[in-house]
Design a protein around this motif. Structure first.
Motif, PDB file in Angstrom:
ATOM      1  N   GLY A   4      29.497   8.348 143.336  1.00  0.00           N
ATOM      2  CA  GLY A   4      28.940   9.314 142.540  1.00  0.00           C
ATOM      3  C   GLY A   4      29.559  10.697 141.719  1.00  0.00           C
ATOM      4  O   GLY A   4      30.271  11.069 143.665  1.00  0.00           O
ATOM      5  N   ARG A  18      19.816   7.737 132.909  1.00  0.00           N
ATOM      6  CA  ARG A  18      20.850   6.415 132.963  1.00  0.00           C
ATOM      7  C   ARG A  18      19.859   5.024 131.291  1.00  0.00           C
ATOM      8  O   ARG A  18      18.537   5.492 131.108  1.00  0.00           O
ATOM      9  CB  ARG A  18      19.780   5.096 133.568  1.00  0.00           C
ATOM     10  N   ARG A  27      15.819   7.109 134.343  1.00  0.00           N
ATOM     11  CA  ARG A  27      15.919   8.134 135.340  1.00  0.00           C
ATOM     12  C   ARG A  27      17.048   8.875 135.258  1.00  0.00           C
ATOM     13  O   ARG A  27      18.032   7.861 134.551  1.00  0.00           O
ATOM     14  CB  ARG A  27      16.049   7.617 136.845  1.00  0.00           C
ATOM     15  N   TRP A  28      16.916   9.777 135.914  1.00  0.00           N
ATOM     16  CA  TRP A  28      17.968  10.725 136.023  1.00  0.00           C
ATOM     17  C   TRP A  28      19.344  10.804 137.381  1.00  0.00           C
ATOM     18  O   TRP A  28      18.432   9.524 138.339  1.00  0.00           O
ATOM     19  CB  TRP A  28      17.820  12.140 135.833  1.00  0.00           C
ATOM     20  N   GLU A  29      20.806   9.875 136.926  1.00  0.00           N
ATOM     21  CA  GLU A  29      21.685   9.976 138.002  1.00  0.00           C
ATOM     22  C   GLU A  29      22.245  11.183 138.204  1.00  0.00           C
ATOM     23  O   GLU A  29      23.179  11.799 136.948  1.00  0.00           O
ATOM     24  CB  GLU A  29      22.113   8.415 138.324  1.00  0.00           C
ATOM     25  N   TRP A 109      15.307  11.773 139.605  1.00  0.00           N
ATOM     26  CA  TRP A 109      16.198  11.705 139.663  1.00  0.00           C
ATOM     27  C   TRP A 109      15.624   9.904 140.107  1.00  0.00           C
ATOM     28  O   TRP A 109      14.754   9.951 141.061  1.00  0.00           O
ATOM     29  CB  TRP A 109      16.364  12.486 140.957  1.00  0.00           C
ATOM     30  N   LEU A 110      16.754   9.394 140.399  1.00  0.00           N
ATOM     31  CA  LEU A 110      17.225   8.207 141.111  1.00  0.00           C
ATOM     32  C   LEU A 110      16.734   8.659 142.501  1.00  0.00           C
ATOM     33  O   LEU A 110      17.522   9.524 142.648  1.00  0.00           O
ATOM     34  CB  LEU A 110      17.729   6.973 140.992  1.00  0.00           C
ATOM     35  N   ASP A 113      20.220   9.582 144.884  1.00  0.00           N
ATOM     36  CA  ASP A 113      20.846  10.379 144.097  1.00  0.00           C
ATOM     37  C   ASP A 113      20.175  11.813 144.528  1.00  0.00           C
ATOM     38  O   ASP A 113      20.752  12.663 145.243  1.00  0.00           O
ATOM     39  CB  ASP A 113      20.675  10.690 143.252  1.00  0.00           C
TER      40      ASP A 113
END
Length: 125
Positions: A4, A18, A27-29, A109-110, A113
Protein backbone atom coordinates in the motif's frame (compact mmCIF):
# COMPACT_ATOMS: atom_id res chain seq x y z
CA UNK A 1 2.13 -9.65 -0.11
CA UNK A 2 0.13 -6.52 -0.84
CA UNK A 3 1.89 -3.15 -0.95
CA UNK A 4 0.00 0.00 0.00
CA UNK A 5 1.07 3.56 -0.63
CA UNK A 6 0.54 6.41 1.80
CA UNK A 7 0.97 9.06 -0.92
CA UNK A 8 1.81 12.39 0.68
CA UNK A 9 1.73 15.75 -1.09
CA UNK A 10 1.39 19.27 0.25
CA UNK A 11 0.48 18.16 3.78
CA UNK A 12 -2.22 15.81 2.51
CA UNK A 13 -2.74 12.04 2.21
CA UNK A 14 -4.33 10.41 -0.84
CA UNK A 15 -7.32 8.14 -0.14
CA UNK A 16 -8.91 5.86 -2.75
CA UNK A 17 -12.48 4.51 -2.65
CA UNK A 18 -12.82 0.85 -3.70
CA UNK A 19 -15.20 0.00 -6.55
CA UNK A 20 -14.73 -3.79 -6.20
CA UNK A 21 -15.07 -6.47 -4.96
CA UNK A 22 -18.65 -5.94 -3.73
CA UNK A 23 -17.78 -6.53 -0.06
CA UNK A 24 -15.20 -3.69 -0.19
CA UNK A 25 -16.95 -1.32 -2.61
CA UNK A 26 -17.49 2.14 -1.14
CA UNK A 27 -14.81 1.76 1.53
CA UNK A 28 -11.60 3.79 1.45
CA UNK A 29 -8.01 2.53 1.35
CA UNK A 30 -4.44 3.43 0.64
CA UNK A 31 -3.89 2.57 -3.04
CA UNK A 32 -1.54 -0.22 -4.05
CA UNK A 33 -1.56 -3.86 -5.03
CA UNK A 34 0.11 -7.23 -5.12
CA UNK A 35 3.85 -7.77 -5.21
CA UNK A 36 4.82 -9.59 -8.43
CA UNK A 37 7.59 -12.24 -8.56
CA UNK A 38 11.02 -10.63 -8.79
CA UNK A 39 9.87 -7.18 -7.65
CA UNK A 40 10.97 -5.34 -4.57
CA UNK A 41 8.13 -3.81 -2.54
CA UNK A 42 9.23 -0.34 -3.65
CA UNK A 43 9.16 -1.37 -7.34
CA UNK A 44 5.69 -2.87 -6.85
CA UNK A 45 4.43 0.35 -5.28
CA UNK A 46 5.71 2.48 -8.17
CA UNK A 47 4.19 0.08 -10.74
CA UNK A 48 0.83 -0.27 -8.97
CA UNK A 49 0.33 3.48 -8.51
CA UNK A 50 1.26 4.09 -12.15
CA UNK A 51 -1.33 1.47 -13.25
CA UNK A 52 -4.10 2.35 -10.76
CA UNK A 53 -3.77 6.13 -10.59
CA UNK A 54 -1.58 7.26 -13.53
CA UNK A 55 1.02 8.89 -11.28
CA UNK A 56 4.72 8.60 -10.62
CA UNK A 57 5.80 8.32 -6.99
CA UNK A 58 9.02 7.97 -5.02
CA UNK A 59 8.79 5.47 -2.13
CA UNK A 60 10.18 6.97 1.08
CA UNK A 61 9.94 4.64 4.07
CA UNK A 62 8.03 1.61 5.27
CA UNK A 63 5.41 2.25 7.93
CA UNK A 64 6.03 -0.20 10.79
CA UNK A 65 3.67 -3.15 11.02
CA UNK A 66 1.81 -5.48 8.71
CA UNK A 67 -1.87 -6.33 8.53
CA UNK A 68 -3.58 -9.58 7.51
CA UNK A 69 -5.99 -9.01 4.61
CA UNK A 70 -7.07 -12.57 3.86
CA UNK A 71 -5.29 -15.94 3.94
CA UNK A 72 -1.98 -15.60 2.13
CA UNK A 73 -2.14 -11.80 1.83
CA UNK A 74 -0.44 -9.40 4.21
CA UNK A 75 -0.50 -5.62 3.76
CA UNK A 76 2.68 -3.60 4.17
CA UNK A 77 2.60 0.15 3.61
CA UNK A 78 5.23 2.61 2.41
CA UNK A 79 5.05 6.37 2.44
CA UNK A 80 5.59 7.88 -0.99
CA UNK A 81 5.91 11.36 -2.44
CA UNK A 82 4.01 12.32 -5.58
CA UNK A 83 6.52 13.17 -8.32
CA UNK A 84 4.32 13.62 -11.40
CA UNK A 85 0.76 13.27 -12.57
CA UNK A 86 -2.71 14.11 -11.34
CA UNK A 87 -4.14 11.00 -9.66
CA UNK A 88 -7.14 9.50 -11.45
CA UNK A 89 -9.19 6.42 -10.43
CA UNK A 90 -8.14 4.24 -13.39
CA UNK A 91 -8.49 0.75 -11.85
CA UNK A 92 -10.20 -0.69 -8.74
CA UNK A 93 -11.40 2.73 -7.49
CA UNK A 94 -14.25 5.11 -8.31
CA UNK A 95 -13.14 8.18 -6.33
CA UNK A 96 -10.02 9.75 -4.84
CA UNK A 97 -9.65 12.38 -2.12
CA UNK A 98 -6.72 14.32 -0.75
CA UNK A 99 -7.17 14.49 3.03
CA UNK A 100 -5.55 16.79 5.55
CA UNK A 101 -5.02 15.53 9.12
CA UNK A 102 -8.28 17.21 10.18
CA UNK A 103 -10.22 15.44 7.37
CA UNK A 104 -8.84 11.90 7.71
CA UNK A 105 -11.85 10.60 9.64
CA UNK A 106 -14.34 11.88 7.04
CA UNK A 107 -14.03 8.65 5.02
CA UNK A 108 -14.86 5.03 5.91
CA UNK A 109 -11.39 3.44 5.93
CA UNK A 110 -10.88 -0.31 5.63
CA UNK A 111 -9.90 -1.58 9.08
CA UNK A 112 -6.61 -3.01 7.80
CA UNK A 113 -5.53 0.38 6.45
CA UNK A 114 -6.44 2.41 9.54
CA UNK A 115 -3.18 1.82 11.54
CA UNK A 116 -1.03 2.88 8.57
CA UNK A 117 -3.27 5.89 7.93
CA UNK A 118 -2.87 6.94 11.57
CA UNK A 119 0.92 6.68 11.30
CA UNK A 120 0.99 8.59 7.99
CA UNK A 121 -1.07 11.37 9.59
CA UNK A 122 1.45 11.58 12.43
CA UNK A 123 4.13 12.22 9.82
CA UNK A 124 2.12 15.11 8.36
CA UNK A 125 1.71 16.91 11.69
Amino acid sequence: MVIGGAVLDGGRLLAARRSAPPELAGRWELPGGKLEPGETPEEALVRELREELGVEVRPIARIPGEWQLKPGYVLRVWTAHLLAGDPQPLEDHDALRWLTPSQVDEVDWLAEDRPAVTEAMRMLR
